[in-house]
Design an enzyme around this catalytic site. Structure first.
Site, mmCIF file in Angstrom:
data_model
loop_
_atom_site.group_PDB
_atom_site.id
_atom_site.type_symbol
_atom_site.label_atom_id
_atom_site.label_comp_id
_atom_site.label_asym_id
_atom_site.label_seq_id
_atom_site.Cartn_x
_atom_site.Cartn_y
_atom_site.Cartn_z
ATOM 1 N N HIS A 1 -1.029 5.675 6.544
ATOM 2 C CA HIS A 1 -1.628 6.819 6.900
ATOM 3 C C HIS A 1 -2.708 6.702 7.799
ATOM 4 C CE1 HIS A 1 0.404 8.334 3.287
ATOM 5 N NE2 HIS A 1 0.150 9.670 3.815
ATOM 6 N N GLY A 2 -3.324 5.304 8.039
ATOM 7 C CA GLY A 2 -4.512 5.389 8.938
ATOM 8 C C GLY A 2 -5.107 3.928 8.913
#
Length: 476
Positions: A325-326
Protein backbone atom coordinates in the site's frame (compact mmCIF):
# COMPACT_ATOMS: atom_id res chain seq x y z
CA UNK A 1 -9.50 9.71 -12.80
CA UNK A 2 -5.97 10.30 -14.10
CA UNK A 3 -7.02 13.65 -15.48
CA UNK A 4 -10.04 15.87 -14.83
CA UNK A 5 -13.39 14.11 -14.65
CA UNK A 6 -15.35 16.40 -16.98
CA UNK A 7 -13.24 15.67 -20.13
CA UNK A 8 -13.26 11.97 -19.24
CA UNK A 9 -17.05 11.78 -18.82
CA UNK A 10 -18.06 13.96 -21.73
CA UNK A 11 -15.35 13.45 -24.35
CA UNK A 12 -12.94 10.56 -23.75
CA UNK A 13 -15.41 7.87 -22.70
CA UNK A 14 -18.13 8.70 -25.28
CA UNK A 15 -15.55 8.84 -28.08
CA UNK A 16 -14.18 5.44 -27.07
CA UNK A 17 -17.63 3.85 -26.87
CA UNK A 18 -18.82 5.33 -30.17
CA UNK A 19 -15.81 4.01 -32.07
CA UNK A 20 -15.95 0.71 -30.20
CA UNK A 21 -19.61 0.08 -31.03
CA UNK A 22 -19.20 1.30 -34.62
CA UNK A 23 -17.18 -1.84 -35.32
CA UNK A 24 -19.45 -4.77 -36.21
CA UNK A 25 -19.80 -7.53 -33.63
CA UNK A 26 -18.48 -11.01 -34.26
CA UNK A 27 -15.06 -12.71 -34.50
CA UNK A 28 -13.89 -10.51 -37.37
CA UNK A 29 -14.55 -7.36 -35.36
CA UNK A 30 -12.62 -8.40 -32.23
CA UNK A 31 -9.13 -7.38 -33.49
CA UNK A 32 -10.45 -3.92 -34.38
CA UNK A 33 -12.33 -3.56 -31.08
CA UNK A 34 -9.17 -4.57 -29.21
CA UNK A 35 -7.18 -2.02 -31.21
CA UNK A 36 -9.60 0.77 -30.29
CA UNK A 37 -9.51 -0.30 -26.65
CA UNK A 38 -5.71 -0.49 -26.64
CA UNK A 39 -5.26 2.95 -28.22
CA UNK A 40 -7.65 4.61 -25.79
CA UNK A 41 -6.09 2.78 -22.84
CA UNK A 42 -2.57 3.97 -23.73
CA UNK A 43 -3.80 7.51 -24.33
CA UNK A 44 -5.62 7.39 -21.00
CA UNK A 45 -2.47 6.38 -19.12
CA UNK A 46 -0.15 8.65 -21.11
CA UNK A 47 -2.39 11.65 -20.41
CA UNK A 48 -1.56 11.39 -16.73
CA UNK A 49 1.96 9.89 -16.94
CA UNK A 50 3.37 10.36 -20.49
CA UNK A 51 6.92 9.29 -19.54
CA UNK A 52 5.87 6.10 -17.80
CA UNK A 53 4.05 4.74 -20.83
CA UNK A 54 7.50 3.37 -21.76
CA UNK A 55 7.64 1.55 -18.43
CA UNK A 56 4.23 -0.01 -19.04
CA UNK A 57 5.20 -1.14 -22.55
CA UNK A 58 8.55 -2.54 -21.39
CA UNK A 59 7.09 -4.46 -18.45
CA UNK A 60 4.35 -6.06 -20.55
CA UNK A 61 6.77 -6.94 -23.36
CA UNK A 62 9.14 -8.65 -20.92
CA UNK A 63 6.34 -10.76 -19.43
CA UNK A 64 4.95 -11.53 -22.87
CA UNK A 65 8.36 -12.79 -24.07
CA UNK A 66 8.90 -14.78 -20.86
CA UNK A 67 5.49 -16.34 -21.42
CA UNK A 68 6.34 -17.35 -24.98
CA UNK A 69 9.66 -18.85 -23.88
CA UNK A 70 8.01 -20.81 -21.05
CA UNK A 71 5.57 -22.16 -23.60
CA UNK A 72 8.41 -22.96 -25.99
CA UNK A 73 10.26 -25.01 -23.34
CA UNK A 74 7.13 -26.60 -21.91
CA UNK A 75 8.79 -29.97 -21.24
CA UNK A 76 11.89 -28.50 -19.55
CA UNK A 77 10.95 -27.42 -16.03
CA UNK A 78 14.24 -25.74 -15.19
CA UNK A 79 14.04 -23.45 -18.24
CA UNK A 80 10.43 -22.57 -17.44
CA UNK A 81 11.49 -21.76 -13.90
CA UNK A 82 14.35 -19.60 -15.18
CA UNK A 83 12.00 -17.40 -17.23
CA UNK A 84 9.53 -17.24 -14.37
CA UNK A 85 12.28 -16.01 -12.02
CA UNK A 86 13.46 -13.50 -14.63
CA UNK A 87 9.97 -12.05 -14.95
CA UNK A 88 9.25 -11.95 -11.21
CA UNK A 89 12.66 -10.52 -10.28
CA UNK A 90 12.52 -7.76 -12.90
CA UNK A 91 8.94 -6.84 -12.02
CA UNK A 92 9.65 -6.70 -8.30
CA UNK A 93 12.90 -4.80 -8.88
CA UNK A 94 11.14 -2.15 -10.95
CA UNK A 95 8.33 -1.90 -8.39
CA UNK A 96 10.88 -1.70 -5.58
CA UNK A 97 12.94 0.98 -7.31
CA UNK A 98 10.07 3.33 -8.02
CA UNK A 99 8.07 2.71 -4.88
CA UNK A 100 10.57 1.88 -2.15
CA UNK A 101 13.94 3.41 -3.06
CA UNK A 102 13.41 6.61 -1.07
CA UNK A 103 11.87 4.63 1.79
CA UNK A 104 14.99 2.43 1.96
CA UNK A 105 17.32 5.43 1.75
CA UNK A 106 15.47 7.36 4.47
CA UNK A 107 15.49 4.27 6.70
CA UNK A 108 19.25 3.86 6.24
CA UNK A 109 19.76 7.59 6.93
CA UNK A 110 17.68 7.33 10.09
CA UNK A 111 19.47 4.25 11.45
CA UNK A 112 23.07 5.05 10.50
CA UNK A 113 22.80 8.87 10.63
CA UNK A 114 23.94 9.15 7.01
CA UNK A 115 22.88 11.86 4.54
CA UNK A 116 22.27 9.93 1.34
CA UNK A 117 20.22 12.07 -1.03
CA UNK A 118 16.70 10.87 -1.81
CA UNK A 119 15.90 9.99 -5.42
CA UNK A 120 12.51 11.77 -5.33
CA UNK A 121 11.29 9.85 -8.37
CA UNK A 122 7.57 10.38 -9.14
CA UNK A 123 5.62 7.18 -8.59
CA UNK A 124 4.02 5.80 -11.78
CA UNK A 125 0.25 5.79 -11.30
CA UNK A 126 -1.16 2.34 -10.61
CA UNK A 127 2.24 0.59 -10.78
CA UNK A 128 1.30 -1.79 -7.96
CA UNK A 129 -1.87 -2.84 -9.77
CA UNK A 130 -0.52 -3.43 -13.26
CA UNK A 131 2.67 -5.09 -11.93
CA UNK A 132 0.70 -7.60 -9.88
CA UNK A 133 -1.69 -8.17 -12.76
CA UNK A 134 1.11 -8.88 -15.23
CA UNK A 135 2.97 -11.10 -12.76
CA UNK A 136 -0.15 -13.19 -12.18
CA UNK A 137 -0.20 -14.12 -15.87
CA UNK A 138 3.40 -15.36 -15.87
CA UNK A 139 2.94 -17.31 -12.62
CA UNK A 140 -0.31 -18.89 -13.81
CA UNK A 141 1.34 -19.77 -17.10
CA UNK A 142 4.19 -21.47 -15.24
CA UNK A 143 1.60 -23.42 -13.24
CA UNK A 144 -0.17 -24.27 -16.51
CA UNK A 145 -3.41 -22.70 -15.32
CA UNK A 146 -3.74 -20.47 -18.39
CA UNK A 147 -2.90 -20.80 -22.07
CA UNK A 148 -0.06 -18.74 -23.49
CA UNK A 149 -1.06 -15.49 -25.18
CA UNK A 150 0.72 -15.35 -28.55
CA UNK A 151 -0.54 -11.91 -29.58
CA UNK A 152 1.44 -9.19 -27.80
CA UNK A 153 -1.13 -6.51 -28.50
CA UNK A 154 -3.88 -8.63 -26.95
CA UNK A 155 -1.70 -9.12 -23.88
CA UNK A 156 -0.93 -5.39 -23.73
CA UNK A 157 -4.67 -4.70 -24.00
CA UNK A 158 -5.28 -6.98 -21.02
CA UNK A 159 -2.72 -5.22 -18.79
CA UNK A 160 -3.41 -1.65 -19.93
CA UNK A 161 -7.21 -1.80 -20.17
CA UNK A 162 -8.20 1.68 -18.97
CA UNK A 163 -11.26 0.81 -16.84
CA UNK A 164 -9.14 -1.01 -14.23
CA UNK A 165 -5.56 -0.08 -15.13
CA UNK A 166 -4.69 2.27 -12.29
CA UNK A 167 -6.73 1.21 -9.26
CA UNK A 168 -8.01 -2.30 -9.85
CA UNK A 169 -9.61 -4.63 -9.33
CA UNK A 170 -6.58 -6.85 -10.05
CA UNK A 171 -7.91 -8.96 -12.93
CA UNK A 172 -6.37 -12.39 -13.57
CA UNK A 173 -5.63 -13.26 -17.20
CA UNK A 174 -7.73 -16.41 -16.83
CA UNK A 175 -10.79 -14.23 -16.19
CA UNK A 176 -10.59 -12.31 -19.47
CA UNK A 177 -8.57 -14.55 -21.81
CA UNK A 178 -11.60 -15.92 -23.64
CA UNK A 179 -13.25 -12.49 -23.83
CA UNK A 180 -10.09 -10.96 -25.34
CA UNK A 181 -10.49 -13.34 -28.27
CA UNK A 182 -14.25 -13.43 -28.54
CA UNK A 183 -16.98 -11.41 -26.87
CA UNK A 184 -20.27 -9.74 -27.66
CA UNK A 185 -22.01 -6.82 -25.99
CA UNK A 186 -25.78 -7.03 -25.73
CA UNK A 187 -28.01 -4.11 -24.86
CA UNK A 188 -28.55 -5.61 -21.40
CA UNK A 189 -24.75 -5.56 -20.86
CA UNK A 190 -24.57 -1.93 -21.87
CA UNK A 191 -27.54 -0.96 -19.69
CA UNK A 192 -26.29 -2.81 -16.61
CA UNK A 193 -22.75 -1.59 -17.16
CA UNK A 194 -23.89 2.01 -17.48
CA UNK A 195 -25.97 1.72 -14.31
CA UNK A 196 -23.01 0.25 -12.41
CA UNK A 197 -20.73 3.02 -13.72
CA UNK A 198 -23.20 5.72 -12.64
CA UNK A 199 -23.56 4.16 -9.21
CA UNK A 200 -19.78 4.36 -8.82
CA UNK A 201 -19.80 7.98 -9.99
CA UNK A 202 -22.49 8.89 -7.45
CA UNK A 203 -20.69 7.11 -4.61
CA UNK A 204 -17.40 8.86 -5.46
CA UNK A 205 -18.60 12.41 -6.08
CA UNK A 206 -21.56 12.71 -3.71
CA UNK A 207 -20.38 10.59 -0.79
CA UNK A 208 -16.62 9.88 -0.75
CA UNK A 209 -15.57 13.41 -1.69
CA UNK A 210 -17.99 15.07 0.73
CA UNK A 211 -17.30 12.80 3.71
CA UNK A 212 -13.59 13.25 3.01
CA UNK A 213 -13.92 16.99 3.62
CA UNK A 214 -15.05 16.38 7.20
CA UNK A 215 -12.18 13.93 7.73
CA UNK A 216 -9.71 16.57 6.54
CA UNK A 217 -11.21 19.12 8.93
CA UNK A 218 -11.07 16.78 11.92
CA UNK A 219 -7.61 15.32 11.20
CA UNK A 220 -6.29 18.86 10.86
CA UNK A 221 -7.44 19.90 14.35
CA UNK A 222 -4.85 20.31 17.10
CA UNK A 223 -4.91 17.51 19.69
CA UNK A 224 -6.27 19.83 22.40
CA UNK A 225 -9.29 20.65 20.23
CA UNK A 226 -10.13 17.08 19.21
CA UNK A 227 -12.48 15.43 21.71
CA UNK A 228 -13.09 11.69 21.93
CA UNK A 229 -16.37 11.90 20.00
CA UNK A 230 -14.79 14.18 17.40
CA UNK A 231 -11.87 11.75 16.95
CA UNK A 232 -14.21 8.79 16.46
CA UNK A 233 -16.34 10.83 14.09
CA UNK A 234 -13.21 11.54 12.05
CA UNK A 235 -12.23 7.86 12.02
CA UNK A 236 -15.71 6.92 10.80
CA UNK A 237 -15.45 9.57 8.08
CA UNK A 238 -12.10 8.27 6.85
CA UNK A 239 -13.29 4.66 6.72
CA UNK A 240 -16.41 5.75 4.84
CA UNK A 241 -14.36 7.92 2.49
CA UNK A 242 -11.90 5.13 1.74
CA UNK A 243 -14.64 2.54 1.28
CA UNK A 244 -16.80 4.67 -1.02
CA UNK A 245 -13.78 6.06 -2.88
CA UNK A 246 -12.23 2.70 -3.67
CA UNK A 247 -15.44 0.70 -4.09
CA UNK A 248 -16.72 3.49 -6.36
CA UNK A 249 -13.69 3.08 -8.62
CA UNK A 250 -14.30 -0.68 -8.66
CA UNK A 251 -17.96 -0.06 -9.55
CA UNK A 252 -16.92 2.23 -12.40
CA UNK A 253 -14.29 -0.23 -13.61
CA UNK A 254 -16.69 -3.19 -13.51
CA UNK A 255 -19.39 -1.12 -15.21
CA UNK A 256 -17.08 0.07 -17.98
CA UNK A 257 -15.78 -3.45 -18.44
CA UNK A 258 -19.34 -4.73 -18.80
CA UNK A 259 -20.07 -2.06 -21.42
CA UNK A 260 -17.03 -3.29 -23.35
CA UNK A 261 -17.97 -6.96 -23.05
CA UNK A 262 -15.69 -7.93 -20.13
CA UNK A 263 -16.74 -9.36 -16.78
CA UNK A 264 -14.34 -8.17 -14.09
CA UNK A 265 -14.49 -9.75 -10.61
CA UNK A 266 -16.22 -8.06 -7.68
CA UNK A 267 -13.85 -6.30 -5.32
CA UNK A 268 -16.07 -5.48 -2.34
CA UNK A 269 -18.90 -7.26 -0.53
CA UNK A 270 -20.18 -4.88 2.16
CA UNK A 271 -17.04 -5.16 4.33
CA UNK A 272 -18.49 -3.01 7.13
CA UNK A 273 -20.93 -5.82 7.86
CA UNK A 274 -18.00 -8.08 8.78
CA UNK A 275 -18.21 -10.16 11.94
CA UNK A 276 -14.44 -10.51 12.31
CA UNK A 277 -11.22 -9.27 10.73
CA UNK A 278 -11.00 -12.60 8.90
CA UNK A 279 -14.46 -11.93 7.48
CA UNK A 280 -13.47 -8.34 6.67
CA UNK A 281 -10.64 -9.49 4.42
CA UNK A 282 -12.99 -11.81 2.58
CA UNK A 283 -15.06 -8.73 1.73
CA UNK A 284 -12.55 -5.84 1.33
CA UNK A 285 -10.29 -5.47 -1.73
CA UNK A 286 -11.01 -9.09 -2.61
CA UNK A 287 -8.75 -9.14 -5.66
CA UNK A 288 -5.70 -8.11 -3.59
CA UNK A 289 -6.29 -10.47 -0.67
CA UNK A 290 -6.84 -13.42 -3.03
CA UNK A 291 -3.70 -12.42 -4.98
CA UNK A 292 -1.55 -12.63 -1.85
CA UNK A 293 -3.32 -15.83 -0.83
CA UNK A 294 -2.67 -17.59 -4.15
CA UNK A 295 0.81 -16.27 -4.95
CA UNK A 296 2.43 -15.84 -1.51
CA UNK A 297 0.50 -17.51 1.31
CA UNK A 298 -0.23 -20.89 -0.31
CA UNK A 299 3.28 -21.28 -1.87
CA UNK A 300 4.72 -20.71 1.63
CA UNK A 301 2.66 -23.65 2.84
CA UNK A 302 -0.52 -21.85 3.87
CA UNK A 303 -2.04 -23.48 6.94
CA UNK A 304 -0.71 -26.95 6.11
CA UNK A 305 2.38 -26.44 8.21
CA UNK A 306 3.23 -26.23 11.89
CA UNK A 307 1.61 -23.53 14.03
CA UNK A 308 4.83 -21.50 14.16
CA UNK A 309 5.27 -21.58 10.39
CA UNK A 310 1.60 -20.78 9.86
CA UNK A 311 1.92 -17.71 12.09
CA UNK A 312 5.07 -16.77 10.13
CA UNK A 313 3.18 -17.13 6.84
CA UNK A 314 0.29 -14.98 8.01
CA UNK A 315 2.46 -12.21 9.42
CA UNK A 316 4.73 -12.18 6.36
CA UNK A 317 1.73 -11.90 4.02
CA UNK A 318 0.33 -9.00 6.01
CA UNK A 319 3.71 -7.31 6.26
CA UNK A 320 3.86 -7.45 2.45
CA UNK A 321 0.22 -6.32 2.17
CA UNK A 322 1.07 -3.26 4.24
CA UNK A 323 4.17 -2.54 2.16
CA UNK A 324 2.16 -2.94 -1.06
CA UNK A 325 0.00 0.00 0.00
CA UNK A 326 2.85 2.43 0.44
CA UNK A 327 6.46 3.12 1.35
CA UNK A 328 5.79 4.40 4.86
CA UNK A 329 6.00 2.68 8.23
CA UNK A 330 2.33 3.34 9.00
CA UNK A 331 1.26 1.04 6.16
CA UNK A 332 3.54 -1.73 7.43
CA UNK A 333 2.21 -1.24 10.97
CA UNK A 334 -1.37 -1.34 9.63
CA UNK A 335 -0.60 -4.58 7.79
CA UNK A 336 0.89 -6.15 10.91
CA UNK A 337 -2.11 -5.05 13.00
CA UNK A 338 -4.36 -6.93 10.59
CA UNK A 339 -2.00 -9.89 10.65
CA UNK A 340 -1.99 -9.92 14.48
CA UNK A 341 -5.78 -9.99 14.75
CA UNK A 342 -6.03 -12.66 12.06
CA UNK A 343 -3.56 -14.80 14.02
CA UNK A 344 -5.49 -14.21 17.26
CA UNK A 345 -8.78 -15.11 15.60
CA UNK A 346 -7.26 -18.27 14.23
CA UNK A 347 -5.59 -19.53 17.39
CA UNK A 348 -6.88 -17.62 20.44
CA UNK A 349 -10.35 -16.12 20.47
CA UNK A 350 -11.84 -17.01 17.08
CA UNK A 351 -13.90 -19.99 18.30
CA UNK A 352 -15.15 -18.04 21.32
CA UNK A 353 -16.18 -15.13 19.09
CA UNK A 354 -18.50 -17.38 17.09
CA UNK A 355 -20.63 -17.78 20.22
CA UNK A 356 -20.99 -14.02 20.73
CA UNK A 357 -24.18 -12.21 19.64
CA UNK A 358 -23.85 -11.02 16.04
CA UNK A 359 -23.99 -7.37 17.13
CA UNK A 360 -20.94 -7.85 19.40
CA UNK A 361 -19.01 -9.54 16.60
CA UNK A 362 -19.69 -6.58 14.32
CA UNK A 363 -18.82 -4.00 16.97
CA UNK A 364 -15.51 -5.77 17.61
CA UNK A 365 -14.79 -5.83 13.88
CA UNK A 366 -15.70 -2.16 13.41
CA UNK A 367 -13.55 -1.15 16.38
CA UNK A 368 -10.44 -2.87 15.00
CA UNK A 369 -11.13 -1.64 11.46
CA UNK A 370 -11.46 2.01 12.50
CA UNK A 371 -8.42 2.04 14.78
CA UNK A 372 -6.41 0.26 12.09
CA UNK A 373 -7.42 2.70 9.38
CA UNK A 374 -6.42 5.67 11.54
CA UNK A 375 -2.92 4.15 11.48
CA UNK A 376 -3.33 3.67 7.71
CA UNK A 377 -4.45 7.28 7.15
CA UNK A 378 -1.67 9.15 8.94
CA UNK A 379 1.84 8.75 7.54
CA UNK A 380 3.38 11.10 10.09
CA UNK A 381 4.03 9.05 13.25
CA UNK A 382 3.59 12.02 15.58
CA UNK A 383 0.19 12.85 14.09
CA UNK A 384 -0.79 9.18 14.21
CA UNK A 385 0.06 8.80 17.91
CA UNK A 386 -1.70 12.06 18.71
CA UNK A 387 -4.85 10.95 16.90
CA UNK A 388 -4.83 7.52 18.56
CA UNK A 389 -4.59 9.28 21.95
CA UNK A 390 -7.61 11.36 20.99
CA UNK A 391 -9.62 8.20 20.24
CA UNK A 392 -9.09 7.00 23.80
CA UNK A 393 -9.35 10.34 25.59
CA UNK A 394 -5.66 10.66 26.46
CA UNK A 395 -5.16 14.24 25.24
CA UNK A 396 -7.26 16.04 27.84
CA UNK A 397 -9.58 17.52 25.20
CA UNK A 398 -12.68 16.07 26.85
CA UNK A 399 -15.43 13.82 25.57
CA UNK A 400 -17.59 16.12 23.43
CA UNK A 401 -17.89 19.82 22.55
CA UNK A 402 -19.93 22.19 20.40
CA UNK A 403 -17.81 21.47 17.32
CA UNK A 404 -19.11 17.91 17.27
CA UNK A 405 -22.70 19.18 17.30
CA UNK A 406 -21.89 21.62 14.48
CA UNK A 407 -20.29 18.85 12.39
CA UNK A 408 -23.26 16.53 12.90
CA UNK A 409 -25.71 19.30 11.98
CA UNK A 410 -23.83 19.97 8.74
CA UNK A 411 -22.92 16.40 7.80
CA UNK A 412 -25.43 14.30 9.72
CA UNK A 413 -27.75 13.50 6.80
CA UNK A 414 -24.82 12.69 4.51
CA UNK A 415 -23.26 10.43 7.14
CA UNK A 416 -26.57 8.65 7.75
CA UNK A 417 -26.98 7.98 4.01
CA UNK A 418 -23.36 6.81 3.72
CA UNK A 419 -23.71 4.44 6.68
CA UNK A 420 -26.98 2.98 5.36
CA UNK A 421 -25.46 2.39 1.93
CA UNK A 422 -22.28 0.91 3.41
CA UNK A 423 -24.41 -1.52 5.43
CA UNK A 424 -26.28 -2.71 2.35
CA UNK A 425 -29.59 -0.85 2.71
CA UNK A 426 -29.89 -0.30 -1.05
CA UNK A 427 -29.43 -4.02 -1.73
CA UNK A 428 -32.00 -4.85 0.97
CA UNK A 429 -34.45 -2.42 -0.66
CA UNK A 430 -33.90 -3.95 -4.11
CA UNK A 431 -34.63 -7.43 -2.76
CA UNK A 432 -37.81 -6.18 -1.09
CA UNK A 433 -39.04 -4.50 -4.26
CA UNK A 434 -38.69 -7.79 -6.15
CA UNK A 435 -41.22 -9.38 -3.78
CA UNK A 436 -43.90 -6.83 -4.74
CA UNK A 437 -46.18 -6.91 -7.76
CA UNK A 438 -45.23 -6.08 -11.33
CA UNK A 439 -46.77 -2.58 -11.18
CA UNK A 440 -44.69 -1.65 -8.14
CA UNK A 441 -41.54 -2.93 -9.85
CA UNK A 442 -42.28 -0.90 -13.00
CA UNK A 443 -42.90 2.20 -10.88
CA UNK A 444 -39.64 1.59 -9.00
CA UNK A 445 -37.75 1.24 -12.29
CA UNK A 446 -39.15 4.56 -13.55
CA UNK A 447 -38.37 6.33 -10.28
CA UNK A 448 -34.87 4.87 -10.36
CA UNK A 449 -34.28 6.06 -13.93
CA UNK A 450 -35.39 9.61 -13.10
CA UNK A 451 -33.33 9.51 -9.91
CA UNK A 452 -30.19 8.50 -11.80
CA UNK A 453 -30.65 11.38 -14.25
CA UNK A 454 -31.03 13.85 -11.38
CA UNK A 455 -28.02 12.45 -9.55
CA UNK A 456 -25.94 12.60 -12.74
CA UNK A 457 -26.80 16.29 -13.13
CA UNK A 458 -25.91 16.91 -9.48
CA UNK A 459 -22.59 15.09 -9.95
CA UNK A 460 -21.89 17.21 -13.02
CA UNK A 461 -22.43 20.33 -10.94
CA UNK A 462 -19.95 19.13 -8.32
CA UNK A 463 -17.42 18.11 -10.96
CA UNK A 464 -17.61 21.51 -12.64
CA UNK A 465 -16.90 23.13 -9.29
CA UNK A 466 -13.94 20.83 -8.65
CA UNK A 467 -12.75 19.30 -11.91
CA UNK A 468 -9.94 17.23 -10.42
CA UNK A 469 -11.15 14.34 -8.30
CA UNK A 470 -8.29 11.93 -7.64
CA UNK A 471 -9.02 8.49 -6.22
CA UNK A 472 -7.16 7.64 -3.00
CA UNK A 473 -5.84 4.35 -4.37
CA UNK A 474 -4.11 6.02 -7.33
CA UNK A 475 -1.08 6.56 -5.10
CA UNK A 476 -0.76 2.83 -4.40
Amino acid sequence: MVFSSIPFLYFFLPACLILYYAIPAGPKGIPFKNTILLIFSLVFYAFGEPVYIILLLSATFLDYICGLLMHRFGAKTWKRRMFLLLSVCVNLSVLGFFKYADFAISTVNSIFKTEIALREIPLPIGISFFTFQSMSYVIDLYRKKVLVEKNYFYYLTYVSMFPQLIAGPIVRFSVVQEELHGRSVHFSDFREGMQRFLIGLFRKVLIANQVGKLWEEISGLPAEGRTVVMAWLGAICFVLQLYFDFSAYSDMAIGLGRMLGFHFPENFNYPLLSTSITDFWRRWHISLSTWFRDYVYIPLGGNRVSVIKHLRNMLLVWFLTGMWHGAFWNYILWGLINGFFLCMEKYVWGKKMEKWPRILQRLYSLFVIHVGFVVFALENSTEMVSYLKSLFGLTGAGFVNKSVVWSLMNYGILLAIAILLALGFAEFLRRKIKTFGEKVQILWTCVGAVGKIILFLVCTGYLIGDTYNPFLYFRF
